[in-house]
Design a protein around this motif. Structure first.
Motif, PDB file in Angstrom:
ATOM      1  N   LEU A  91       0.871  -1.167   0.000  1.00 26.18           N
ATOM      2  CA  LEU A  91       0.000   0.000   0.000  1.00 26.18           C
ATOM      3  C   LEU A  91       0.912   1.222   0.000  1.00 26.18           C
ATOM      4  O   LEU A  91       1.471   1.593   1.033  1.00 26.18           O
ATOM      5  CB  LEU A  91      -0.938  -0.019   1.210  1.00 26.18           C
ATOM      6  CG  LEU A  91      -1.874  -1.231   1.292  1.00 26.18           C
ATOM      7  CD1 LEU A  91      -2.646  -1.242   2.606  1.00 26.18           C
ATOM      8  CD2 LEU A  91      -2.818  -1.260   0.101  1.00 26.18           C
ATOM      9  N   ALA A  92       1.066   1.823  -1.173  1.00 24.33           N
ATOM     10  CA  ALA A  92       2.080   2.860  -1.387  1.00 24.33           C
ATOM     11  C   ALA A  92       1.855   4.118  -0.547  1.00 24.33           C
ATOM     12  O   ALA A  92       2.779   4.915  -0.400  1.00 24.33           O
ATOM     13  CB  ALA A  92       2.135   3.220  -2.873  1.00 24.33           C
ATOM     14  N   LEU A  93       0.661   4.286   0.011  1.00 21.44           N
ATOM     15  CA  LEU A  93       0.388   5.464   0.832  1.00 21.44           C
ATOM     16  C   LEU A  93       1.109   5.422   2.170  1.00 21.44           C
ATOM     17  O   LEU A  93       1.124   6.411   2.887  1.00 21.44           O
ATOM     18  CB  LEU A  93      -1.110   5.553   1.137  1.00 21.44           C
ATOM     19  CG  LEU A  93      -2.025   6.116   0.087  1.00 21.44           C
ATOM     20  CD1 LEU A  93      -2.119   5.237  -1.121  1.00 21.44           C
ATOM     21  CD2 LEU A  93      -3.377   6.361   0.678  1.00 21.44           C
ATOM     22  N   TYR A  94       1.644   4.265   2.513  1.00 25.58           N
ATOM     23  CA  TYR A  94       2.243   4.090   3.832  1.00 25.58           C
ATOM     24  C   TYR A  94       3.749   3.899   3.728  1.00 25.58           C
ATOM     25  O   TYR A  94       4.233   3.224   2.829  1.00 25.58           O
ATOM     26  CB  TYR A  94       1.628   2.866   4.538  1.00 25.58           C
ATOM     27  CG  TYR A  94       0.157   3.025   4.802  1.00 25.58           C
ATOM     28  CD1 TYR A  94      -0.292   3.653   5.964  1.00 25.58           C
ATOM     29  CD2 TYR A  94      -0.787   2.574   3.889  1.00 25.58           C
ATOM     30  CE1 TYR A  94      -1.654   3.813   6.206  1.00 25.58           C
ATOM     31  CE2 TYR A  94      -2.143   2.732   4.128  1.00 25.58           C
ATOM     32  CZ  TYR A  94      -2.566   3.349   5.286  1.00 25.58           C
ATOM     33  OH  TYR A  94      -3.907   3.510   5.525  1.00 25.58           O
ATOM     34  N   ALA A  95       4.454   4.499   4.666  1.00 27.35           N
ATOM     35  CA  ALA A  95       5.893   4.288   4.801  1.00 27.35           C
ATOM     36  C   ALA A  95       6.157   4.053   6.280  1.00 27.35           C
ATOM     37  O   ALA A  95       5.590   4.748   7.116  1.00 27.35           O
ATOM     38  CB  ALA A  95       6.660   5.507   4.302  1.00 27.35           C
ATOM     39  N   PRO A  96       6.990   3.072   6.594  1.00 26.15           N
ATOM     40  CA  PRO A  96       7.673   2.164   5.666  1.00 26.15           C
ATOM     41  C   PRO A  96       6.692   1.222   4.958  1.00 26.15           C
ATOM     42  O   PRO A  96       5.493   1.254   5.212  1.00 26.15           O
ATOM     43  CB  PRO A  96       8.633   1.392   6.572  1.00 26.15           C
ATOM     44  CG  PRO A  96       8.020   1.450   7.936  1.00 26.15           C
ATOM     45  CD  PRO A  96       7.269   2.752   7.996  1.00 26.15           C
ATOM     46  N   SER A  97       7.244   0.379   4.118  1.00 23.49           N
ATOM     47  CA  SER A  97       6.470  -0.557   3.307  1.00 23.49           C
ATOM     48  C   SER A  97       5.499  -1.380   4.159  1.00 23.49           C
ATOM     49  O   SER A  97       5.788  -1.705   5.313  1.00 23.49           O
ATOM     50  CB  SER A  97       7.433  -1.503   2.583  1.00 23.49           C
ATOM     51  OG  SER A  97       6.730  -2.534   1.948  1.00 23.49           O
ATOM     52  N   THR A  98       4.375  -1.719   3.547  1.00 23.80           N
ATOM     53  CA  THR A  98       3.411  -2.593   4.219  1.00 23.80           C
ATOM     54  C   THR A  98       3.705  -4.066   3.955  1.00 23.80           C
ATOM     55  O   THR A  98       3.071  -4.929   4.566  1.00 23.80           O
ATOM     56  CB  THR A  98       1.973  -2.269   3.766  1.00 23.80           C
ATOM     57  OG1 THR A  98       1.897  -2.403   2.349  1.00 23.80           O
ATOM     58  CG2 THR A  98       1.571  -0.867   4.184  1.00 23.80           C
ATOM     59  N   ILE A 141      -7.021   9.239   1.290  1.00 24.73           N
ATOM     60  CA  ILE A 141      -6.718   7.923   0.712  1.00 24.73           C
ATOM     61  C   ILE A 141      -7.363   7.798  -0.665  1.00 24.73           C
ATOM     62  O   ILE A 141      -6.715   7.370  -1.628  1.00 24.73           O
ATOM     63  CB  ILE A 141      -7.198   6.788   1.651  1.00 24.73           C
ATOM     64  CG1 ILE A 141      -6.346   6.748   2.925  1.00 24.73           C
ATOM     65  CG2 ILE A 141      -7.156   5.442   0.932  1.00 24.73           C
ATOM     66  CD1 ILE A 141      -6.897   5.841   4.022  1.00 24.73           C
ATOM     67  N   ALA A 142      -8.622   8.203  -0.778  1.00 25.59           N
ATOM     68  CA  ALA A 142      -9.328   8.115  -2.063  1.00 25.59           C
ATOM     69  C   ALA A 142      -8.599   8.929  -3.122  1.00 25.59           C
ATOM     70  O   ALA A 142      -8.398   8.455  -4.252  1.00 25.59           O
ATOM     71  CB  ALA A 142     -10.768   8.604  -1.910  1.00 25.59           C
ATOM     72  N   GLU A 143      -8.194  10.149  -2.791  1.00 30.48           N
ATOM     73  CA  GLU A 143      -7.456  10.985  -3.745  1.00 30.48           C
ATOM     74  C   GLU A 143      -6.158  10.314  -4.180  1.00 30.48           C
ATOM     75  O   GLU A 143      -5.824  10.293  -5.362  1.00 30.48           O
ATOM     76  CB  GLU A 143      -7.129  12.347  -3.121  1.00 30.48           C
ATOM     77  CG  GLU A 143      -8.217  13.364  -3.300  1.00 30.48           C
ATOM     78  CD  GLU A 143      -8.499  13.678  -4.766  1.00 30.48           C
ATOM     79  OE1 GLU A 143      -7.551  13.994  -5.525  1.00 30.48           O
ATOM     80  OE2 GLU A 143      -9.667  13.597  -5.168  1.00 30.48           O
ATOM     81  N   ALA A 144      -5.430   9.767  -3.215  1.00 32.08           N
ATOM     82  CA  ALA A 144      -4.141   9.135  -3.524  1.00 32.08           C
ATOM     83  C   ALA A 144      -4.317   7.885  -4.386  1.00 32.08           C
ATOM     84  O   ALA A 144      -3.505   7.619  -5.275  1.00 32.08           O
ATOM     85  CB  ALA A 144      -3.401   8.793  -2.235  1.00 32.08           C
ATOM     86  N   VAL A 145      -5.375   7.120  -4.136  1.00 33.82           N
ATOM     87  CA  VAL A 145      -5.614   5.899  -4.906  1.00 33.82           C
ATOM     88  C   VAL A 145      -6.119   6.229  -6.305  1.00 33.82           C
ATOM     89  O   VAL A 145      -5.692   5.636  -7.292  1.00 33.82           O
ATOM     90  CB  VAL A 145      -6.611   4.969  -4.169  1.00 33.82           C
ATOM     91  CG1 VAL A 145      -7.060   3.829  -5.063  1.00 33.82           C
ATOM     92  CG2 VAL A 145      -5.981   4.419  -2.888  1.00 33.82           C
TER      93      VAL A 145
END
Length: 154
Positions: A91-98, A141-145
């Motif tokens: 899930l690219a919205l999260y750092a570090p990697s999921t 989240i919706a905007e980012a996706v």
């Protein structure tokens, strides 16, 4: 209020024709050695009684995958103990990697996707699952996706 990954992160379209590989809407097998089940990672939306869901893939051991598959259409399967697994959706919205976050996959009644519970760590996704998110975060989240960074089409 939901977004879903079509396949585990490690899936490659070239696997589609391989006899020891399978990708369905609920299960995935790669090279007859790696086993995945799709579930819902649910996050409460604070103050609304609603839930935001990520449709994600979890890797399971061969034995747990076989057990889950055996129970797939069995009434009462929700009584199964949770299966340990590893999150295999980025899930690219999260750092570090999921990728590779520890999970427990909870079987639900027939016809409902399993519930994915993250290990309670300080990873931002695990924190959101524990404490919930606001409606503003759902919009973010919706905007980012829907309009990923670098996407010039929007």
């Amino acid at each position: 209020m939901a977004y879903s990954a079509p396949a585990p992160h490690v899936w490659d379209p070239s696997f589609a024709d391989a006899p020891d590989c399978l990708l369905s809407s609920d299960q995935c097998v790669i090279n007859g050695q790696h086993y995945f089940v799709k579930g819902l990672l649910e996050i409460p939306v604070i103050g609304t009684g609603e839930v935001f869901s990520w449709g994600v893939w979890v890797s399971l051991s061969r034995d747990n995958f076989a057990r889950a598959a055996d129970m797939w259409d069995t009434a009462g399967r929700e009584a199964e103990k949770p299966y340990f697994g590893w999150l295999t959706t980025e899930l690219a919205l999260y750092a570090p990697s999921t990728l590779n976050l520890k999970t427990h996959l909870h079987t639900r009644p027939v016809g409902r996707r399993p519930f994915v519970e993250l290990e309670p760590t300080d990873h931002p996704l695990a924190v959101e699952q524990r404490i919930g998110i606001t409606r503003d975060r759902v919009r973010e989240i919706a905007e980012a996706v829907l309009h990923p960074a670098g996407d010039e089409s929007g």
